[in-house]
Design an enzyme around this catalytic site. Structure first.
Site, PDB file in Angstrom:
ATOM      1  N   GLU A  31       0.851  -1.184   0.000  1.00 36.01           N
ATOM      2  CA  GLU A  31       0.000   0.000   0.000  1.00 36.01           C
ATOM      3  C   GLU A  31       0.895   1.246   0.000  1.00 36.01           C
ATOM      4  O   GLU A  31       2.010   1.216   0.531  1.00 36.01           O
ATOM      5  CB  GLU A  31      -0.877  -0.013   1.263  1.00 36.01           C
ATOM      6  CG  GLU A  31      -1.784   1.200   1.386  1.00 36.01           C
ATOM      7  CD  GLU A  31      -2.843   1.058   2.480  1.00 36.01           C
ATOM      8  OE1 GLU A  31      -2.872   0.023   3.179  1.00 36.01           O
ATOM      9  OE2 GLU A  31      -3.643   2.013   2.631  1.00 36.01           O
ATOM     10  N   ASN A  76      -6.656   1.395   2.813  1.00 36.02           N
ATOM     11  CA  ASN A  76      -7.411   2.616   3.096  1.00 36.02           C
ATOM     12  C   ASN A  76      -7.036   3.748   2.136  1.00 36.02           C
ATOM     13  O   ASN A  76      -7.860   4.585   1.797  1.00 36.02           O
ATOM     14  CB  ASN A  76      -7.154   3.070   4.537  1.00 36.02           C
ATOM     15  CG  ASN A  76      -7.661   2.062   5.559  1.00 36.02           C
ATOM     16  OD1 ASN A  76      -8.561   1.263   5.260  1.00 36.02           O
ATOM     17  ND2 ASN A  76      -7.112   2.088   6.772  1.00 36.02           N
ATOM     18  N   ASN A 176     -12.147  -0.867  -0.868  1.00 37.87           N
ATOM     19  CA  ASN A 176     -11.469  -1.438   0.300  1.00 37.87           C
ATOM     20  C   ASN A 176     -12.241  -1.119   1.570  1.00 37.87           C
ATOM     21  O   ASN A 176     -12.566   0.058   1.809  1.00 37.87           O
ATOM     22  CB  ASN A 176     -10.054  -0.837   0.416  1.00 37.87           C
ATOM     23  CG  ASN A 176      -9.324  -1.316   1.661  1.00 37.87           C
ATOM     24  OD1 ASN A 176      -8.926  -2.485   1.744  1.00 37.87           O
ATOM     25  ND2 ASN A 176      -9.158  -0.435   2.642  1.00 37.87           N
ATOM     26  N   GLU A 177     -12.529  -2.136   2.354  1.00 36.24           N
ATOM     27  CA  GLU A 177     -13.130  -1.968   3.697  1.00 36.24           C
ATOM     28  C   GLU A 177     -14.185  -0.863   3.721  1.00 36.24           C
ATOM     29  O   GLU A 177     -14.128   0.047   4.555  1.00 36.24           O
ATOM     30  CB  GLU A 177     -12.028  -1.707   4.738  1.00 36.24           C
ATOM     31  CG  GLU A 177     -11.072  -2.866   4.877  1.00 36.24           C
ATOM     32  CD  GLU A 177     -10.097  -2.752   6.043  1.00 36.24           C
ATOM     33  OE1 GLU A 177     -10.011  -1.682   6.685  1.00 36.24           O
ATOM     34  OE2 GLU A 177      -9.419  -3.772   6.333  1.00 36.24           O
ATOM     35  N   TYR A 248      -6.597  -9.032  11.462  1.00 41.74           N
ATOM     36  CA  TYR A 248      -5.294  -8.892  12.129  1.00 41.74           C
ATOM     37  C   TYR A 248      -5.469  -9.311  13.577  1.00 41.74           C
ATOM     38  O   TYR A 248      -6.511  -9.061  14.175  1.00 41.74           O
ATOM     39  CB  TYR A 248      -4.829  -7.431  12.095  1.00 41.74           C
ATOM     40  CG  TYR A 248      -4.599  -6.895  10.697  1.00 41.74           C
ATOM     41  CD1 TYR A 248      -3.402  -7.126  10.025  1.00 41.74           C
ATOM     42  CD2 TYR A 248      -5.586  -6.149  10.046  1.00 41.74           C
ATOM     43  CE1 TYR A 248      -3.186  -6.620   8.752  1.00 41.74           C
ATOM     44  CE2 TYR A 248      -5.370  -5.643   8.765  1.00 41.74           C
ATOM     45  CZ  TYR A 248      -4.176  -5.877   8.118  1.00 41.74           C
ATOM     46  OH  TYR A 248      -3.950  -5.381   6.851  1.00 41.74           O
ATOM     47  N   GLU A 296      -6.195  -9.398   3.330  1.00 48.22           N
ATOM     48  CA  GLU A 296      -5.358  -8.754   4.371  1.00 48.22           C
ATOM     49  C   GLU A 296      -5.367  -9.666   5.580  1.00 48.22           C
ATOM     50  O   GLU A 296      -6.430  -9.921   6.155  1.00 48.22           O
ATOM     51  CB  GLU A 296      -5.895  -7.370   4.763  1.00 48.22           C
ATOM     52  CG  GLU A 296      -5.635  -6.306   3.731  1.00 48.22           C
ATOM     53  CD  GLU A 296      -5.978  -4.902   4.213  1.00 48.22           C
ATOM     54  OE1 GLU A 296      -5.809  -4.623   5.425  1.00 48.22           O
ATOM     55  OE2 GLU A 296      -6.428  -4.109   3.375  1.00 48.22           O
ATOM     56  N   GLN A 353       1.544  -6.530   5.389  1.00 47.51           N
ATOM     57  CA  GLN A 353       1.864  -6.229   4.021  1.00 47.51           C
ATOM     58  C   GLN A 353       3.213  -6.862   3.689  1.00 47.51           C
ATOM     59  O   GLN A 353       3.598  -7.790   4.399  1.00 47.51           O
ATOM     60  CB  GLN A 353       1.849  -4.710   3.842  1.00 47.51           C
ATOM     61  CG  GLN A 353       0.430  -4.137   4.104  1.00 47.51           C
ATOM     62  CD  GLN A 353       0.233  -2.686   3.690  1.00 47.51           C
ATOM     63  OE1 GLN A 353       1.063  -2.089   3.027  1.00 47.51           O
ATOM     64  NE2 GLN A 353      -0.899  -2.088   4.090  1.00 47.51           N
TER      65      GLN A 353
HETATM   66  O1  AHR Z   1      -2.956  -2.944   6.093  1.00 51.36           O
HETATM   67  C1  AHR Z   1      -3.180  -1.794   6.817  1.00 51.36           C
HETATM   68  C2  AHR Z   1      -4.622  -1.316   6.720  1.00 51.36           C
HETATM   69  O2  AHR Z   1      -5.451  -2.234   7.373  1.00 51.36           O
HETATM   70  C3  AHR Z   1      -5.210  -1.219   5.344  1.00 51.36           C
HETATM   71  O3  AHR Z   1      -4.938  -0.011   4.727  1.00 51.36           O
HETATM   72  C4  AHR Z   1      -6.673  -1.347   5.598  1.00 51.36           C
HETATM   73  O4  AHR Z   1      -7.366  -1.918   4.521  1.00 51.36           O
HETATM   74  C5  AHR Z   1      -6.757  -2.173   6.874  1.00 51.36           C
HETATM   75  O5  AHR Z   1      -7.588  -1.584   7.799  1.00 51.36           O
END
Ligand code: AHR
Length: 505
Positions: A31, A76, A176-177, A248, A296, A353
């Site tokens: 990103e 994001n 995205n999200e 995450y 992700e 990432q």
């Molecule tokens: O990977 C970091 C961020 O985590 C990304 O930009 C977003 O999609 C997620 O919230």
């Protein structure tokens, strides 16, 4: 064996096939965030930089990982990104306020540079379009710019920028999200569903050969999960090929046993998304199967506090620079195992990432590139986890932790590579004090023998690597052996393992 062991059992059979593994499950993500691009993959002043400004030391490590696909440019960041800012002569590109991470984006790297970098890294691009501040028009123009051969405004503009041949980018993310309150241009499920459908429709008219990923929830804790999936899929089921999942984990309370069990949450998450997709399939009387793009996933929490102290509106500050511990690497190994056990539905996944930003590869500006602890399970699983995923029948002692009950100490995945006549077992031993002695029935693999047992182990759960010191790295002194047609897997306490068997000729 140094410590007392507990016993477990496993049956592995060639016939117990889950699915062919889609190599894209070993994908990753770059990103425009922190030092992922600037100071990560791109640093023209670095001694190893090529004529395009790409760091060769970073490229070498990326190639080592054999990453098949890389998601780009966000994240994001994509939700307020004007892709046109990042193409054409570099001197003419505007500097912008990048709202997602509150930095200055110089646009010195954009679509074409990233495509060049991906080629050099032997990987494909998975492109995301902006459905936050923009929509159908910007998405279809970007697709025309990238994939149309020529003779139109946007494809000829690409040619004028020095790219005669189309990029032929196959996989595209529809935003995205979009459920997240932090997202610029956040949408309700109805708003997103309609917009994603119309964008997909237009994009498919430009290039019917593309594959599309519709946004699922930002994570399984979102209050609208899984109704977001059900409501948006009502609109996008017929036009999308994949639905995204993001997750995450962190060990904020310092509870290692509970942390290692978090892949069970990932398991539930995947199962719930599959059920929701299949519910919509039934509701629509559809014959089509929706696949999952876990685009992700990782551990992310170490850098949360330090990120709050970063000055806004600087260029490429050190954001999200988690330094990973040994225990993080074990959870990463288990997350990979979890996805392999769902390889019939999870066809794409992106470790988030790749460089500097919650990443397996770190760099110093002007200095070294180095491997984090999590590099290793990702590396071995990507390189050796190719073929067919087998369904191991596991019988393991279990434990309870703060958030989970019946957590098996043994967490495996199994891959059969018919072409190479290789059987590969990946296994995490979640037991913090005892080795696991696993009786593995490999009855259908006659004539196979153990050629390698890689172990990642460490006495210190919080051990880390740095640019100058590699404290967490695997060794190949694993003790698995064949005994009377049975494989005995010795998985040391608190460890990640890869046992490779090959047919003797
Ligand atoms: O990977 C970091 C961020 O985590 C990304 O930009 C977003 O999609 C997620 O919230």
């Amino acid at each position: 064996m140094a410590t007392e062991s507990v016993k477990a059992k496993m049956v592995v059979d060639k016939e117990f096939q889950i699915s062919e593994i889609d190599p894209r499950v070993y994908g990753s993500f770059i990103e425009h965030l922190g030092r992922a691009v600037y100071g990560g993959i791109y640093e023209p002043e670095h001694p190893t930089a090529d004529q395009h400004g790409f760091r060769q030391d970073v490229l070498d490590l990326v190639k080592e990982l054999q990453v098949p696909i890389v998601r780009y440019p966000g994240g994001n960041m994509v939700s307020a990104y004007n892709w046109e800012d990042g193409v054409g002569p570099k001197g003419d590109r505007p500097k912008r306020l990048e709202l997602a991470w509150r930095v200055i984006e110089t646009n010195q790297v954009g679509t074409n540079e990233f495509v060049d970098w991906a080629k050099a890294a032997n990987t494909d691009v998975m492109m995301a379009v902006n459905l936050g501040t923009r929509g159908v028009d910007a998405a279809r123009n970007l697709l025309e710019y990238c994939n149309h051969p020529g003779g139109t405004y946007w494809s000829d503009l690409r040619k004028s920028h020095g790219y005669e041949n189309p990029h032929n980018i196959k996989v595209w993310c529809l935003g995205n999200e979009m459920d997240g309150p932090w997202q610029v241009g956040q949408k309700t499920a109805q708003e997103y569903g309609r917009l994603a459908y119309e964008t997909a429709k237009a994009m498919r008219l430009v290039d019917p050969s593309i594959e599309l990923v519709t946004c699922g929830s930002s994570n399984s804790n979102m209050p609208t999960f899984p109704s977001w999936e059900a409501e948006t899929l009502e609109h996008t089921y017929d036009v999308a090929d994949y639905i995204s999942l993001h997750q995450y984990y962190g060990n904020r309370s310092g509870d290692t046993a509970n942390f290692l069990a978090k892949s069970m949450d990932m398991e539930n998450f995947i199962q719930t998304v599959i059920s929701t997709c299949d519910y919509i399939k039934a509701k629509k009387r559809s014959k089509k199967k929706m696949y999952l793009s876990f685009d992700e996933w990782n551990v992310w929490f170490h850098s949360n506090q330090q990120d709050k102290e970063i000055e806004p509106w600087t260029v490429a500050p050190p954001q999200l620079e988690d330094v990973y511990t040994f225990e993080d690497a074990l959870l990463v190994g288990s997350m990979l195992n979890t996805m392999l056990r769902h390889s019939d539905r999870v066809k794409i996944a992106c470790m988030a990432q790749l460089v500097n930003v919650i990443a397996p590869i770190m760099t110093e500006n002007g200095g070294a590139a180095w491997k984090q602890t999590i590099f290793y399970p990702y590396f071995y699983t990507s390189v050796f986890g190719r073929g067919v995923a087998l369904n191991p029948v596991v019988s393991s002692p279990k434990y309870d932790s703060k958030d989970f009950t019946d957590v098996p100490y043994l967490d495996p995945s199994v891959v059969y590579n018919e072409e190479k006549e290789e059987l590969v077992i990946f296994a995490t031993n979640r037991h913090l004090e005892k080795d696991l002695e696993v009786d593995i029935d490999v009855r259908s693999f006659e004539g196979y023998s153990v050629i390698e047992h890689v172990v990642l182990e460490n006495e210190n759960a919080k051990a880390i690597n740095t640019a100058t010191e590699e404290n967490v790295k695997p060794h190949t002194n694993g003790e698995s052996y064949l005994d009377d047609g049975k494989l005995v897997g010795i998985f040391p306490k608190f460890s990640w393992n890869m046992v490779r068997l090959q047919k003797k000729n």
